[in-house]
Design a protein around this motif. Structure first.
Motif, PDB file in Angstrom:
ATOM      1  N   MET A 102       0.923  -1.330  -0.025  1.00  0.00           N
ATOM      2  CA  MET A 102      -0.296  -0.026  -0.926  1.00  0.00           C
ATOM      3  C   MET A 102       1.247   1.394  -0.051  1.00  0.00           C
ATOM      4  N   ALA A 103       1.973   1.004   0.917  1.00  0.00           N
ATOM      5  CA  ALA A 103       3.051   2.621   0.975  1.00  0.00           C
ATOM      6  C   ALA A 103       3.629   2.343  -0.663  1.00  0.00           C
ATOM      7  N   MET A 104       3.872   1.473  -1.265  1.00  0.00           N
ATOM      8  CA  MET A 104       4.562   1.740  -3.352  1.00  0.00           C
ATOM      9  C   MET A 104       3.169   2.794  -3.773  1.00  0.00           C
ATOM     10  N   ALA A 105       1.918   2.093  -3.696  1.00  0.00           N
ATOM     11  CA  ALA A 105       0.868   2.176  -4.338  1.00  0.00           C
ATOM     12  C   ALA A 105       0.442   4.013  -3.857  1.00  0.00           C
ATOM     13  N   ILE A 106       0.637   4.395  -2.893  1.00  0.00           N
ATOM     14  CA  ILE A 106       0.677   5.499  -2.084  1.00  0.00           C
ATOM     15  C   ILE A 106       1.924   6.641  -2.234  1.00  0.00           C
ATOM     16  N   ILE A 107       2.596   6.111  -2.560  1.00  0.00           N
ATOM     17  CA  ILE A 107       3.741   6.755  -3.169  1.00  0.00           C
ATOM     18  C   ILE A 107       3.018   7.120  -4.995  1.00  0.00           C
ATOM     19  N   ASP A 108       3.108   6.405  -5.688  1.00  0.00           N
ATOM     20  CA  ASP A 108       2.629   6.435  -7.083  1.00  0.00           C
ATOM     21  C   ASP A 108       2.149   7.565  -6.694  1.00  0.00           C
ATOM     22  N   ASP A 156      11.039  17.617 -11.551  1.00  0.00           N
ATOM     23  CA  ASP A 156      11.330  18.233 -12.436  1.00  0.00           C
ATOM     24  C   ASP A 156      12.525  18.017 -11.010  1.00  0.00           C
ATOM     25  N   GLU A 157      12.397  17.493  -9.744  1.00  0.00           N
ATOM     26  CA  GLU A 157      13.557  18.277  -8.468  1.00  0.00           C
ATOM     27  C   GLU A 157      14.977  16.337  -8.094  1.00  0.00           C
ATOM     28  N   GLU A 158      15.647  17.136  -7.810  1.00  0.00           N
ATOM     29  CA  GLU A 158      16.642  15.927  -7.610  1.00  0.00           C
ATOM     30  C   GLU A 158      16.107  15.200  -6.500  1.00  0.00           C
ATOM     31  N   ASN A 159      15.942  13.856  -7.082  1.00  0.00           N
ATOM     32  CA  ASN A 159      15.335  12.809  -6.291  1.00  0.00           C
ATOM     33  C   ASN A 159      14.807  12.707  -5.806  1.00  0.00           C
ATOM     34  N   TYR A 160      13.359  12.884  -6.234  1.00  0.00           N
ATOM     35  CA  TYR A 160      11.736  12.773  -6.010  1.00  0.00           C
ATOM     36  C   TYR A 160      11.571  12.683  -4.823  1.00  0.00           C
ATOM     37  N   LYS A 161      11.985  10.539  -6.194  1.00  0.00           N
ATOM     38  CA  LYS A 161      10.888   9.759  -4.989  1.00  0.00           C
ATOM     39  C   LYS A 161      11.451   9.724  -3.685  1.00  0.00           C
ATOM     40  N   HIS A 162      13.022  10.142  -3.330  1.00  0.00           N
ATOM     41  CA  HIS A 162      13.362   9.928  -1.908  1.00  0.00           C
ATOM     42  C   HIS A 162      12.694  11.299  -1.023  1.00  0.00           C
ATOM     43  N   LYS A 163      12.284  12.616  -1.730  1.00  0.00           N
ATOM     44  CA  LYS A 163      11.458  13.149  -0.761  1.00  0.00           C
ATOM     45  C   LYS A 163      10.251  13.066  -0.922  1.00  0.00           C
ATOM     46  N   TRP A 179       9.099   9.847  -0.866  1.00  0.00           N
ATOM     47  CA  TRP A 179       8.945   8.739   1.189  1.00  0.00           C
ATOM     48  C   TRP A 179       9.450   9.711   2.140  1.00  0.00           C
ATOM     49  N   ASP A 180       9.414  10.850   1.971  1.00  0.00           N
ATOM     50  CA  ASP A 180       9.922  11.479   3.288  1.00  0.00           C
ATOM     51  C   ASP A 180       9.020  11.891   3.671  1.00  0.00           C
ATOM     52  N   HIS A 181       8.614  12.532   2.414  1.00  0.00           N
ATOM     53  CA  HIS A 181       6.893  12.824   2.937  1.00  0.00           C
ATOM     54  C   HIS A 181       5.689  11.989   3.122  1.00  0.00           C
ATOM     55  N   LEU A 182       5.772  10.724   2.534  1.00  0.00           N
ATOM     56  CA  LEU A 182       4.953   9.872   3.530  1.00  0.00           C
ATOM     57  C   LEU A 182       4.835   9.332   4.710  1.00  0.00           C
ATOM     58  N   PHE A 183       6.107   9.267   4.829  1.00  0.00           N
ATOM     59  CA  PHE A 183       6.869   9.325   6.835  1.00  0.00           C
ATOM     60  C   PHE A 183       6.305  10.499   7.699  1.00  0.00           C
ATOM     61  N   ILE A 184       6.208  12.211   6.364  1.00  0.00           N
ATOM     62  CA  ILE A 184       5.824  13.208   7.938  1.00  0.00           C
ATOM     63  C   ILE A 184       4.373  12.914   7.799  1.00  0.00           C
ATOM     64  N   LEU A 185       3.722  12.659   6.404  1.00  0.00           N
ATOM     65  CA  LEU A 185       2.122  12.380   6.668  1.00  0.00           C
ATOM     66  C   LEU A 185       2.178  11.478   7.865  1.00  0.00           C
ATOM     67  N   ALA A 186       2.437   9.930   8.097  1.00  0.00           N
ATOM     68  CA  ALA A 186       2.174   8.885   9.188  1.00  0.00           C
ATOM     69  C   ALA A 186       2.249   9.636  10.534  1.00  0.00           C
ATOM     70  N   GLU A 187       3.523  10.784  10.697  1.00  0.00           N
ATOM     71  CA  GLU A 187       3.818  11.601  12.006  1.00  0.00           C
ATOM     72  C   GLU A 187       4.666  10.161  12.347  1.00  0.00           C
ATOM     73  N   TYR A 188       5.362  10.038  11.369  1.00  0.00           N
ATOM     74  CA  TYR A 188       7.204   9.349  11.830  1.00  0.00           C
ATOM     75  C   TYR A 188       6.710   8.176  12.194  1.00  0.00           C
ATOM     76  N   ASP A 189       5.827   7.713  11.994  1.00  0.00           N
ATOM     77  CA  ASP A 189       5.138   6.227  12.718  1.00  0.00           C
ATOM     78  C   ASP A 189       4.366   5.476  10.984  1.00  0.00           C
ATOM     79  N   SER A 198      11.359   0.900   3.298  1.00  0.00           N
ATOM     80  CA  SER A 198      11.434   2.392   2.965  1.00  0.00           C
ATOM     81  C   SER A 198      12.148   2.145   1.710  1.00  0.00           C
ATOM     82  N   PRO A 199      13.147   1.950   1.029  1.00  0.00           N
ATOM     83  CA  PRO A 199      14.596   1.865   0.072  1.00  0.00           C
ATOM     84  C   PRO A 199      15.489   3.377   0.162  1.00  0.00           C
ATOM     85  N   TYR A 200      15.008   4.708   1.417  1.00  0.00           N
ATOM     86  CA  TYR A 200      15.458   5.305   1.713  1.00  0.00           C
ATOM     87  C   TYR A 200      15.313   5.585   3.253  1.00  0.00           C
ATOM     88  N   PRO A 201      15.890   5.997   4.208  1.00  0.00           N
ATOM     89  CA  PRO A 201      16.758   5.572   5.444  1.00  0.00           C
ATOM     90  C   PRO A 201      15.255   7.024   5.911  1.00  0.00           C
TER      91      PRO A 201
END
Length: 206
Positions: A27-33, A44-51, A53-63, A68-71
């Motif tokens: 489900m996390a992969m589907a949400i990222i897409d 258009d931004e560099e490393n947008y996939k990484h960003k 995933w970071d946004h997903l974690f923030i939306l999940a309130e760090y829980d 994740s492919p990124y820390p």
């Protein structure tokens, strides 16, 4: 993060409630897409996939327990204030000299003491004087240039040993070269004049 909207927030909450990690990962992969589709400008931004995933974690309130492919970032990392940027040296009286002068100053500082270093310092000072006169549209005395050079180099370059730039080696070398060219041109002109006179006298005798 209001740019993602309530729907994505609800999907993230649903993902957190799934019982198995395999289901959460899927489900996390589907949400990222979906997040990438809702915000195509991120592509258009560099490393947008990484960003994303970071946004997903923030939306999940760090829980969010997913692979994740990124820390994931921590609260502390995001709350950390950026370092203060240093003010550029070219402020106030120095802004018109340009970055190239600073680069030349750093190069001169690195050189060992000798004729090459002395010549480069004098070249820098002469260029500083030209820049000052062009920008301010007024004549500047050499002692002002020497003071600015000393300040920009943090007291590592000093031209106070000469009275003026007109007495520097660079000035004399350039002037001598110009004088030699002028003298050479004058000699050639005199020779041509003499040849013309001889031709003229020869014709008159005929």
């Amino acid at each position: 993060m209001p740019e993602y909207g309530r729907i994505i927030q609800q999907l993230v909450e649903r993902c957190k409630e799934l019982p198995t990690k395999e289901e959460r990962n899927e489900m996390a992969m589907a949400i990222i897409d979906f997040m990438g589709q809702r915000n195509p400008q991120l592509r258009d931004e560099e490393n947008y996939k990484h960003k994303l995933w970071d946004h997903l974690f923030i939306l999940a309130e760090y829980d969010l327990d997913v692979d994740s492919p990124y820390p994931f970032p921590t609260r502390e990392q995001l709350a950390e204030k950026p370092k203060k940027m240093e003010y550029p040296k070219l402020q106030g009286d120095f802004k018109f000299y340009g970055k190239s002068i600073l680069q030349l100053i750093e190069k001169a500082i690195e050189l060992e003491t000798g004729d090459e270093k002395e010549a480069l310092i004098e070249v820098i000072a002469n260029n500083m004087k030209k820049s000052y006169n062009v920008y301010n549209k007024e004549h500047v005395t050499d002692d002002v240039i020497f003071r600015h050079l000393k300040e920009l180099s943090e007291n590592r370059l000093d031209l106070t040993g000469i009275d003026s730039l007109e007495k520097s080696k660079i000035y004399y070398t350039n002037n001598n070269n110009r004088n030699n060219k002028n003298n050479g041109g004058n000699k050639n002109q005199n020779n041509n004049n003499n040849n013309n006179k001889r031709k003229h006298n020869h014709k008159n005798r005929k």
